[in-house]
Scaffold this motif. Structure first.
Motif, PDB file in Angstrom:
ATOM      1  N   VAL A 129     -24.752  55.215  29.911  1.00 37.04           N
ATOM      2  CA  VAL A 129     -25.673  54.856  30.984  1.00 37.04           C
ATOM      3  C   VAL A 129     -25.283  55.639  32.230  1.00 37.04           C
ATOM      4  O   VAL A 129     -24.180  56.177  32.326  1.00 37.04           O
ATOM      5  CB  VAL A 129     -25.655  53.344  31.296  1.00 37.04           C
ATOM      6  N   ASP A 130     -26.209  55.708  33.179  1.00 37.79           N
ATOM      7  CA  ASP A 130     -25.952  56.366  34.454  1.00 37.79           C
ATOM      8  C   ASP A 130     -25.051  55.459  35.301  1.00 37.79           C
ATOM      9  O   ASP A 130     -24.454  54.511  34.791  1.00 37.79           O
ATOM     10  CB  ASP A 130     -27.287  56.646  35.152  1.00 37.79           C
ATOM     11  N   ASN A 131     -24.982  55.694  36.597  1.00 34.81           N
ATOM     12  CA  ASN A 131     -24.113  54.875  37.444  1.00 34.81           C
ATOM     13  C   ASN A 131     -24.815  53.614  37.963  1.00 34.81           C
ATOM     14  O   ASN A 131     -24.384  53.011  38.937  1.00 34.81           O
ATOM     15  CB  ASN A 131     -23.583  55.693  38.621  1.00 34.81           C
ATOM     16  N   ASN A 132     -25.879  53.199  37.283  1.00 37.27           N
ATOM     17  CA  ASN A 132     -26.606  51.985  37.622  1.00 37.27           C
ATOM     18  C   ASN A 132     -25.945  50.782  36.942  1.00 37.27           C
ATOM     19  O   ASN A 132     -25.900  50.693  35.713  1.00 37.27           O
ATOM     20  CB  ASN A 132     -28.068  52.116  37.174  1.00 37.27           C
ATOM     21  N   LEU A 133     -25.444  49.834  37.744  1.00 35.79           N
ATOM     22  CA  LEU A 133     -24.696  48.710  37.184  1.00 35.79           C
ATOM     23  C   LEU A 133     -25.578  47.755  36.396  1.00 35.79           C
ATOM     24  O   LEU A 133     -25.124  47.138  35.415  1.00 35.79           O
ATOM     25  CB  LEU A 133     -23.967  47.962  38.296  1.00 35.79           C
ATOM     26  N   VAL A 160     -19.365  55.683  41.156  1.00 37.47           N
ATOM     27  CA  VAL A 160     -19.585  54.346  40.602  1.00 37.47           C
ATOM     28  C   VAL A 160     -18.810  53.328  41.424  1.00 37.47           C
ATOM     29  O   VAL A 160     -17.695  53.599  41.880  1.00 37.47           O
ATOM     30  CB  VAL A 160     -19.110  54.294  39.130  1.00 37.47           C
ATOM     31  N   ASP A 161     -19.393  52.148  41.612  1.00 36.22           N
ATOM     32  CA  ASP A 161     -18.713  51.055  42.307  1.00 36.22           C
ATOM     33  C   ASP A 161     -17.645  50.486  41.369  1.00 36.22           C
ATOM     34  O   ASP A 161     -17.928  49.676  40.488  1.00 36.22           O
ATOM     35  CB  ASP A 161     -19.733  49.978  42.696  1.00 36.22           C
ATOM     36  N   LEU A 162     -16.406  50.904  41.562  1.00 35.72           N
ATOM     37  CA  LEU A 162     -15.340  50.576  40.620  1.00 35.72           C
ATOM     38  C   LEU A 162     -15.010  49.084  40.603  1.00 35.72           C
ATOM     39  O   LEU A 162     -14.748  48.510  39.540  1.00 35.72           O
ATOM     40  CB  LEU A 162     -14.085  51.386  40.954  1.00 35.72           C
ATOM     41  N   GLN A 163     -14.995  48.445  41.754  1.00 36.01           N
ATOM     42  CA  GLN A 163     -14.671  47.016  41.786  1.00 36.01           C
ATOM     43  C   GLN A 163     -15.694  46.199  41.011  1.00 36.01           C
ATOM     44  O   GLN A 163     -15.343  45.252  40.300  1.00 36.01           O
ATOM     45  CB  GLN A 163     -14.572  46.530  43.237  1.00 36.01           C
ATOM     46  N   GLN A 164     -16.967  46.559  41.134  1.00 33.63           N
ATOM     47  CA  GLN A 164     -18.015  45.844  40.412  1.00 33.63           C
ATOM     48  C   GLN A 164     -17.881  46.048  38.902  1.00 33.63           C
ATOM     49  O   GLN A 164     -18.013  45.100  38.130  1.00 33.63           O
ATOM     50  CB  GLN A 164     -19.393  46.321  40.891  1.00 33.63           C
ATOM     51  N   VAL A 165     -17.624  47.277  38.482  1.00 33.38           N
ATOM     52  CA  VAL A 165     -17.443  47.559  37.053  1.00 33.38           C
ATOM     53  C   VAL A 165     -16.259  46.769  36.507  1.00 33.38           C
ATOM     54  O   VAL A 165     -16.336  46.145  35.435  1.00 33.38           O
ATOM     55  CB  VAL A 165     -17.239  49.064  36.811  1.00 33.38           C
ATOM     56  N   ALA A 166     -15.149  46.790  37.230  1.00 37.45           N
ATOM     57  CA  ALA A 166     -13.949  46.093  36.783  1.00 37.45           C
ATOM     58  C   ALA A 166     -14.186  44.591  36.660  1.00 37.45           C
ATOM     59  O   ALA A 166     -13.732  43.945  35.694  1.00 37.45           O
ATOM     60  CB  ALA A 166     -12.794  46.366  37.738  1.00 37.45           C
ATOM     61  N   GLN A 167     -14.898  44.017  37.610  1.00 42.39           N
ATOM     62  CA  GLN A 167     -15.182  42.579  37.569  1.00 42.39           C
ATOM     63  C   GLN A 167     -16.070  42.226  36.374  1.00 42.39           C
ATOM     64  O   GLN A 167     -15.801  41.254  35.661  1.00 42.39           O
ATOM     65  CB  GLN A 167     -15.858  42.139  38.862  1.00 42.39           C
ATOM     66  N   ILE A 168     -17.120  43.010  36.158  1.00 46.04           N
ATOM     67  CA  ILE A 168     -18.030  42.770  35.031  1.00 46.04           C
ATOM     68  C   ILE A 168     -17.269  42.851  33.717  1.00 46.04           C
ATOM     69  O   ILE A 168     -17.449  42.003  32.821  1.00 46.04           O
ATOM     70  CB  ILE A 168     -19.184  43.799  35.063  1.00 46.04           C
ATOM     71  N   ALA A 169     -16.410  43.839  33.571  1.00 52.72           N
ATOM     72  CA  ALA A 169     -15.646  44.002  32.337  1.00 52.72           C
ATOM     73  C   ALA A 169     -14.622  42.896  32.152  1.00 52.72           C
ATOM     74  O   ALA A 169     -14.451  42.360  31.046  1.00 52.72           O
ATOM     75  CB  ALA A 169     -14.952  45.363  32.346  1.00 52.72           C
ATOM     76  N   ARG A 170     -13.944  42.526  33.236  1.00 51.76           N
ATOM     77  CA  ARG A 170     -12.909  41.501  33.145  1.00 51.76           C
ATOM     78  C   ARG A 170     -13.498  40.164  32.707  1.00 51.76           C
ATOM     79  O   ARG A 170     -12.879  39.431  31.912  1.00 51.76           O
ATOM     80  CB  ARG A 170     -12.210  41.351  34.507  1.00 51.76           C
ATOM     81  N   GLU A 171     -14.676  39.836  33.199  1.00 53.52           N
ATOM     82  CA  GLU A 171     -15.329  38.575  32.817  1.00 53.52           C
ATOM     83  C   GLU A 171     -15.656  38.521  31.330  1.00 53.52           C
ATOM     84  O   GLU A 171     -15.805  37.443  30.760  1.00 53.52           O
ATOM     85  CB  GLU A 171     -16.612  38.403  33.631  1.00 53.52           C
ATOM     86  N   ARG A 172     -15.750  39.697  30.698  1.00 53.44           N
ATOM     87  CA  ARG A 172     -16.116  39.767  29.285  1.00 53.44           C
ATOM     88  C   ARG A 172     -14.948  40.186  28.397  1.00 53.44           C
ATOM     89  O   ARG A 172     -15.135  40.403  27.197  1.00 53.44           O
ATOM     90  CB  ARG A 172     -17.287  40.757  29.119  1.00 53.44           C
ATOM     91  N   GLY A 173     -13.773  40.331  28.978  1.00 55.00           N
ATOM     92  CA  GLY A 173     -12.590  40.696  28.200  1.00 55.00           C
ATOM     93  C   GLY A 173     -12.611  42.119  27.682  1.00 55.00           C
ATOM     94  O   GLY A 173     -12.042  42.422  26.633  1.00 55.00           O
ATOM     95  N   ILE A 174     -13.255  43.030  28.425  1.00 57.94           N
ATOM     96  CA  ILE A 174     -13.388  44.420  28.012  1.00 57.94           C
ATOM     97  C   ILE A 174     -12.400  45.284  28.799  1.00 57.94           C
ATOM     98  O   ILE A 174     -12.264  45.146  30.013  1.00 57.94           O
ATOM     99  CB  ILE A 174     -14.826  44.930  28.256  1.00 57.94           C
ATOM    100  N   VAL A 175     -11.714  46.180  28.109  1.00 55.19           N
ATOM    101  CA  VAL A 175     -10.782  47.101  28.757  1.00 55.19           C
ATOM    102  C   VAL A 175     -11.570  48.165  29.517  1.00 55.19           C
ATOM    103  O   VAL A 175     -12.600  48.658  29.039  1.00 55.19           O
ATOM    104  CB  VAL A 175      -9.862  47.776  27.715  1.00 55.19           C
ATOM    105  N   THR A 176     -11.096  48.532  30.697  1.00 55.15           N
ATOM    106  CA  THR A 176     -11.739  49.578  31.503  1.00 55.15           C
ATOM    107  C   THR A 176     -10.803  50.770  31.663  1.00 55.15           C
ATOM    108  O   THR A 176      -9.597  50.614  31.873  1.00 55.15           O
ATOM    109  CB  THR A 176     -12.119  49.055  32.900  1.00 55.15           C
TER     110      THR A 176
END
Length: 388
Positions: A129-133, A160-176
């Protein structure tokens, strides 16, 4: 430990008293380390990632570099590799299994995508995907195990908004994981924004002299130990002690060089803004005023940019590039020299359009020759383009 980036790049981790006062660490150019007793040898083998047994595991020179990079990124541990792709492939090899899904966010380095296409043979899936969250959230699957980001991204330099990506991934247990090569740890520290892993091609700004190839992965101790055990130890992408010493040398001037790259780049961008032959310029500094997260996560903007010629096509791009004299034509970037490259090839214009890339896209790596020299070189190439 509250060390500045400059202290880490110059002196951290170098025990002068252990090396007779030498201000540059010795190069331990050895493949193995001998022991006084078989008992000591077998004990060391139990923790080969912590003891000097075989340079395919740990080497004193390389270890100094790894400690510096880990602290620069504010991570717990680092592992260095023989190339950036060695570092990237170690993550996939160590953390993924059949049935897993990887989500790529933003424009990603081409060989990274090629590697994932190869891993399709082993039933490891991926999507981009592009940099669209919002699009990123929609693309996450129940099998998504890794979100891999490049920011700023390849060719178009989108952020990319790194804090937003990290938060979304952390809530789902996904490694970033993020390819942080463009910014280096001097200008961006993704682990402090919540990312699990930060990846570098040490070949670029960190090495800085276009004479060494290397890679690194930085993260918490548990993840790096897993990567060391499988993706490093078993794949064998070992950074040589001599190459590690060259990269340590590069680190010593990294903060100064990045400031100079940025200063020259911003001057070149101001010049390019006035060129009627250009339809668009790509560089994070041009978006910093409208996207607040850019200034929040980035301390600087280094010297890699791209622009699009209005007359887009292989012939126009070739004419422009062939008239440059100071800019050298070649792959890679981030060294002392200025480089020019473009994704267009004869006959691939339609393919580029599908990828969202203009056939008139040209990438510049701004070196240390001086902004005025580079602007003069660009000007005579633009003049030649308009005449032809």
């Amino acid at each position: 430990m509250n060390f500045s980036d400059e202290e880490i790049c110059t002196h951290f981790g170098e025990s002068y008293h252990e090396h007779h006062g030498a201000v540059s660490p010795p190069v331990y150019q050895t493949s193995l380390f001998a022991f006084d007793s078989f008992e000591a040898f077998t004990e060391a083998q139990k923790k080969e990632q912590e003891n000097y047994v075989y340079t395919r595991g740990v080497n004193p020179t390389t270890e100094i570099l790894e400690r510096k990079l880990a602290l620069l990124e504010r991570g717990e541990k680092c592992k260095c590799f023989a190339s950036g792709m060695g570092a990237i492939s170690s993550i996939f090899f160590s953390l993924l299994k059949s049935g897993d899904h990887v989500l790529f966010v933003n424009n990603i380095y081409g060989p990274t995508i090629q590697l994932m296409e190869h891993l399709n043979r082993f039933s490891i899936d991926y999507s981009s995907v592009d940099n669209n969250l919002e699009e990123m959230v929609k693309a996450i699957k129940p099998t998504t195990k890794l979100i891999y980001v490049e920011s700023p991204g390849t060719m178009l330099m989108k952020v990319v908004d790194l804090q937003q990506v990290a938060q979304i991934a952390r809530e789902r247990g996904i490694v970033t994981a993020i390819d942080n090569t463009w910014s280096t740890p001097i200008f961006q520290k993704p682990l402090m924004d919540g990312f699990d892993l930060s990846v570098h091609s040490l070949t670029k700004y960190i090495g800085g002299h276009s004479d060494v190839v290397g890679g690194a992965v930085i993260g918490n101790e548990e993840l790096i130990d897993t990567i060391s055990r499988y993706g490093f130890q078993l794949n064998g992408a070992v950074l040589s002690p001599h190459d590690a010493s060259l990269i340590i040398r590069g680190l010593r001037t990294l903060p100064l060089r990045l400031k100079q790259h940025q200063q020259h780049c911003l001057k070149v961008i101001e010049y390019l803004k006035g060129k009627k032959a250009i339809s668009r310029i790509h560089h994070p500094s041009l978006e910093a005023d409208t996207k607040s997260y850019i200034n929040k996560q980035m301390k600087g903007f280094s010297g890699l940019l791209s622009f699009e010629l209005k007359q887009a096509g292989f012939d126009q791009v070739s004419q422009f590039i062939n008239h440059l004299r100071v800019f050298k034509i070649g792959v890679s970037w981030g060294g002392f020299e200025s480089l020019v490259n473009a994704p267009v090839k004869r006959g691939n214009e339609e393919e580029l359009n599908k990828q969202g890339l203009s056939p008139g896209l040209i990438r510049l790596s701004i070196g240390l020759e001086g902004a005025d020299v580079l602007i003069e070189d660009l000007e005579q190439a633009f003049q030649a383009l308009s005449c032809e």
